[in-house]
Design an enzyme around this catalytic site. Structure first.
Site, short mmCIF file in Angstrom:
data_model
loop_
_atom_site.label_atom_id
_atom_site.label_comp_id
_atom_site.label_asym_id
_atom_site.label_seq_id
_atom_site.Cartn_x
_atom_site.Cartn_y
_atom_site.Cartn_z
N GLU A 82 0.85 -1.19 0.00
CA GLU A 82 0.00 0.00 0.00
C GLU A 82 0.89 1.24 0.00
O GLU A 82 1.62 1.49 0.96
CB GLU A 82 -0.89 0.03 1.24
CG GLU A 82 -1.78 1.27 1.26
CD GLU A 82 -2.29 1.65 2.65
OE1 GLU A 82 -1.96 0.97 3.63
OE2 GLU A 82 -3.00 2.67 2.72
N ALA A 87 6.30 11.37 -3.16
CA ALA A 87 6.55 12.80 -3.44
C ALA A 87 7.92 13.02 -4.05
O ALA A 87 8.85 12.24 -3.85
CB ALA A 87 6.42 13.62 -2.16
N TYR A 97 11.81 12.42 -12.17
CA TYR A 97 12.15 11.73 -10.91
C TYR A 97 10.96 10.93 -10.38
O TYR A 97 11.13 9.88 -9.77
CB TYR A 97 12.62 12.72 -9.85
CG TYR A 97 13.99 13.30 -10.15
CD1 TYR A 97 15.09 12.45 -10.27
CD2 TYR A 97 14.18 14.66 -10.32
CE1 TYR A 97 16.34 12.97 -10.56
CE2 TYR A 97 15.43 15.18 -10.61
CZ TYR A 97 16.51 14.32 -10.73
OH TYR A 97 17.75 14.83 -11.02
N1 ACO Z 1 -0.82 16.18 -13.05
C1 ACO Z 1 -0.77 15.68 -14.33
N2 ACO Z 1 0.32 15.03 -14.84
C2 ACO Z 1 1.39 14.92 -14.03
C3 ACO Z 1 1.42 15.41 -12.69
C4 ACO Z 1 0.25 16.06 -12.22
N3 ACO Z 1 0.18 16.54 -10.96
N4 ACO Z 1 2.63 15.14 -12.16
C5 ACO Z 1 3.33 14.49 -13.11
N5 ACO Z 1 2.59 14.36 -14.21
C6 ACO Z 1 2.97 13.68 -15.46
C7 ACO Z 1 4.16 14.36 -16.15
O1 ACO Z 1 3.75 15.38 -17.01
C8 ACO Z 1 4.79 13.17 -16.88
O2 ACO Z 1 4.07 12.92 -18.08
P1 ACO Z 1 4.83 12.41 -19.43
O3 ACO Z 1 5.44 11.07 -19.05
O4 ACO Z 1 3.74 12.30 -20.43
O5 ACO Z 1 5.85 13.43 -19.72
C9 ACO Z 1 4.55 12.01 -15.94
O6 ACO Z 1 3.44 12.38 -15.12
C10 ACO Z 1 5.74 11.69 -15.05
O7 ACO Z 1 6.24 12.89 -14.54
P2 ACO Z 1 7.51 12.96 -13.58
O8 ACO Z 1 8.33 14.16 -13.98
O9 ACO Z 1 8.21 11.66 -13.56
O10 ACO Z 1 6.81 13.22 -12.17
P3 ACO Z 1 7.26 14.25 -11.04
O11 ACO Z 1 8.72 14.14 -10.79
O12 ACO Z 1 6.75 15.61 -11.35
O13 ACO Z 1 6.48 13.68 -9.76
C11 ACO Z 1 4.58 13.80 -8.28
C12 ACO Z 1 5.06 13.61 -9.73
C13 ACO Z 1 5.16 12.72 -7.38
C14 ACO Z 1 3.05 13.71 -8.25
C15 ACO Z 1 5.05 15.21 -7.83
O14 ACO Z 1 4.46 16.18 -8.63
C16 ACO Z 1 4.77 15.55 -6.38
O15 ACO Z 1 5.54 15.23 -5.48
N6 ACO Z 1 3.64 16.25 -6.11
C17 ACO Z 1 3.31 16.72 -4.78
C18 ACO Z 1 2.99 15.60 -3.83
C19 ACO Z 1 1.89 14.71 -4.36
O16 ACO Z 1 0.87 15.16 -4.84
N7 ACO Z 1 2.09 13.39 -4.20
C20 ACO Z 1 1.12 12.37 -4.53
C21 ACO Z 1 0.13 12.32 -3.45
S1 ACO Z 1 -0.85 10.85 -3.45
C22 ACO Z 1 0.02 9.75 -2.50
O17 ACO Z 1 1.05 10.11 -1.97
C23 ACO Z 1 -0.48 8.37 -2.32
#
Ligand code: ACO
Length: 210
Positions: A82, A87, A97
């Site tokens: 789970e 993040a 990343y």
């Molecule tokens: N909305 C839409 N698309 C997204 C988002 C988003 N918020 N974040 C990433 N993507 C897409 C990217 O555009 C990319 O697409 P592509 O492969 O077509 O180019 C793909 O997802 C992968 O992107 P990465 O660059 O590898 O992801 P990133 O390093 O930005 O990490 C994450 C994504 C973990 C959600 C980050 O934005 C983050 O830490 N956000 C804040 C914390 C958060 O919301 N965490 C998730 C909470 S839910 C949970 O923890 C269970």
């Protein structure tokens, strides 16, 4: 630990004899979650990250900076992982990343015999989880996960099935090799050496309209 370029990935969890490095990594990833998931109580994050049943995968850039983390509760008896927290540091997002940490988490889960991930994805992160292969259609029978995972309001349950024979860390190499093999095979069954590429989408529309 695995090292690819400037990025090191570690898997760690609290044990009786956890060393200094392990505790430092857990503290850094806990701080990352506190910063990036501000609606989650700090005490709750700390409790889960330092809980013995929760395992953390941490990405460290240039040996010093924790840039990404995933903490999962491990249920070895039912094969469930789970994902509690996921993040990437605010200054390092949208650079891949998030994908890399998820691949490390999938590989780790596969290595310890887990069969599926479940997570409650925040609404703004649903697209990210989709792009990592998660689905909001839960196919794993309920008896394998109900009463085990927590229900968070304002979030969507999503699953990912972990394939025991898929090498998640070098998936793109495997796909390139398979593509090459497929092309070689196709060449055996063609009369000439001519291959035709599919027309560009724009071209198809142009031809249909004219
Ligand atoms: N909305 C839409 N698309 C997204 C988002 C988003 N918020 N974040 C990433 N993507 C897409 C990217 O555009 C990319 O697409 P592509 O492969 O077509 O180019 C793909 O997802 C992968 O992107 P990465 O660059 O590898 O992801 P990133 O390093 O930005 O990490 C994450 C994504 C973990 C959600 C980050 O934005 C983050 O830490 N956000 C804040 C914390 C958060 O919301 N965490 C998730 C909470 S839910 C949970 O923890 C269970």
């Amino acid at each position: 630990q695995t090292q690819t370029g400037e990025l090191g990935a570690y898997t760690t969890f609290r044990t009786e004899d956890a060393g200094e490095q392990s505790l430092a990594l857990l503290t850094s990833v806990k701080n990352l979650f506190v910063r990036q998931l501000p609606y989650m109580p700090r005490e709750y994050i700390t409790r889960l990250v330092f809980d013995r049943n929760h395992h953390s995968v941490v990405c460290v850039k240039n040996r010093v900076q924790v840039v990404a983390g995933i903490t999962m509760r491990v249920f070895l008896e039912t094969g469930l992982g789970e994902i509690a927290f996921c993040a990437v540091d605010a200054n390092e997002q949208v650079r891949g990343y998030g994908t890399r940490i998820m691949n490390h988490a999938k590989e780790y889960a596969r290595s310890i015999g887990l069969h599926f991930f479940l997570t409650y994805a925040d609404n703004q992160a649903i697209e990210y989880f989709r792009k990592q292969g998660f689905s909001d259609v839960i196919t794993v029978p309920k008896e394998r996960w109900k009463d085990r995972i927590k229900d968070y309001r304002g979030s969507t349950p999503m699953e990912f099935i972990i394939r025991p024979n898929t090498p998640y860390l070098n998936l793109s190499d495997v796909i390139s090799t398979q593509k090459l093999k497929l092309m070689e095979k196709a060449q055996q069954f063609t009369n000439g050496a001519n291959f035709y590429s599919t027309p560009k989408r724009g071209q198809i529309w142009k031809e249909m309209i004219l």
